[in-house]
Design an enzyme around this catalytic site. Structure first.
Site, PDB file in Angstrom:
ATOM      1  N   GLU A 122       0.817  -1.225   0.000  1.00 39.17           N
ATOM      2  CA  GLU A 122       0.000   0.000   0.000  1.00 39.17           C
ATOM      3  C   GLU A 122       0.851   1.276   0.000  1.00 39.17           C
ATOM      4  O   GLU A 122       0.411   2.326   0.459  1.00 39.17           O
ATOM      5  CB  GLU A 122      -0.996  -0.013   1.166  1.00 39.17           C
ATOM      6  N   GLU A 223      -5.890  -8.697   0.424  1.00 42.07           N
ATOM      7  CA  GLU A 223      -6.539  -8.279   1.673  1.00 42.07           C
ATOM      8  C   GLU A 223      -8.011  -7.992   1.417  1.00 42.07           C
ATOM      9  O   GLU A 223      -8.349  -7.292   0.469  1.00 42.07           O
ATOM     10  CB  GLU A 223      -5.911  -7.007   2.260  1.00 42.07           C
TER      11      GLU A 223
END
Length: 289
Positions: A122, A223
């Protein structure tokens, strides 16, 4: 090591849902904040293997932090667990330490245990780096593994679906062997009844973007989850019942069509809390598909 090699060969040979890696994101710290030992990692891996569905792979965020690979790799080999390994990229010193820990692990233990490597997590969403810098690090890790004699291991990156569909980040897609996408309808303020459609729309958007930039590359689900407790996020309400519904509809579908790493095995002290097992390593809700 031979038994684990046979496990990987079997996974590659079967068809349908069994052909995909499935497991959980697992952090390197215990509930009290201390670092996990090899025995702790073995306990985590055996816990997820004992759940309905027998999860035989896991995603780790780091390589050097908390001596993650030094402790987790022997545990993975002992339990027959495949690892998607993370390499943090935030600053050069940290990145160098992470790369060194990864290379040390493959030099010491071979690479039968290694499913793939995610360079960063991320980073684009947080704005911690540029696409060109991250692409260079992905290529650097791939080349370093090849120099160490490691072949057949994919190197990619994990980021939010919003980062992947951003046209400024196409250099990262081009550099990746796989694209790991994170998507949370909870954080998009979605009602649980809309969770399925919101999530799969995000995945399809990433797949469409990837196919325009680098046709044929696989999108992994790295995720997703729904919290059992914590604050509301717009129309999204954490609860055991809602987490159960999201698992039954989204997770069970994901396991049948993509390499999937669910968030998360355990996060007892977090708020919101997405863990699927409690402090006794027992399922909080029904994980049957």
């Amino acid at each position: 090591m031979r038994a684990f090699s046979n496990l990987l060969a079997l996974a590659a040979a079967v068809s349908g849902a069994q052909a995909y890696w499935k497991g959980f994101n697992i952090g390197a710290n215990k509930a009290d904040g201390s670092c996990k030992s090899q025995q702790d990692w073995e306990s985590d891996f055996r816990t997820q293997q004992g759940l309905t569905g027998h999860f035989s792979s896991a995603r780790l965020y780091a390589s050097s932090d908390c001596n993650t690979l030094a402790n987790a790799v022997p545990a993975a080999i002992t339990t027959g667990t495949g690892l998607l390994v993370g390499v943090w990229t935030e600053d050069q010193a940290h990145y160098n330490a992470e790369k060194a820990a990864l290379l040390q692990a493959v030099q010491q233990h071979g690479h039968d245990w290694l499913i793939a490597v995610s360079v960063g997590s991320e980073d684009l969403y947080r704005g911690d780096t540029s696409a060109s810098t991250l692409a260079g690090q992905i290529n650097d890790i791939r080349n370093s593994l090849k120099s160490a004699g490691v072949t057949g291991v994919e190197v990619g990156h994990v980021d939010t679906w919003t980062a992947w569909v951003d046209g400024a980040n196409t250099d990262v897609i081009k550099a990746c062997d796989f694209i790991g996408t994170d998507g949370y309808p909870y954080f998009q303020n979605a009602n649980i009844n809309d969770g399925y459609n919101v999530f799969w729309e995000s995945v399809q958007n990433v797949r469409d973007t990837v196919n325009k930039v680098s046709p044929g590359k696989w999108v992994w689900i790295t995720e997703s989850g729904w919290p059992v407790s914590g604050p509301n996020s717009g129309a999204a309400v954490p609860s055991t019942a809602n987490a159960q519904k999201y698992w039954s509809t989204v997770a069970c579908a994901a396991f049948e069509q993509a390499h999937t790493f669910w968030y998360t095995l355990s996060d007892t002290n977090a708020s919101p809390s997405f863990g699927v097992v409690d402090t006794n390593n027992k399922p909080i809700y029904n994980l049957a598909c």
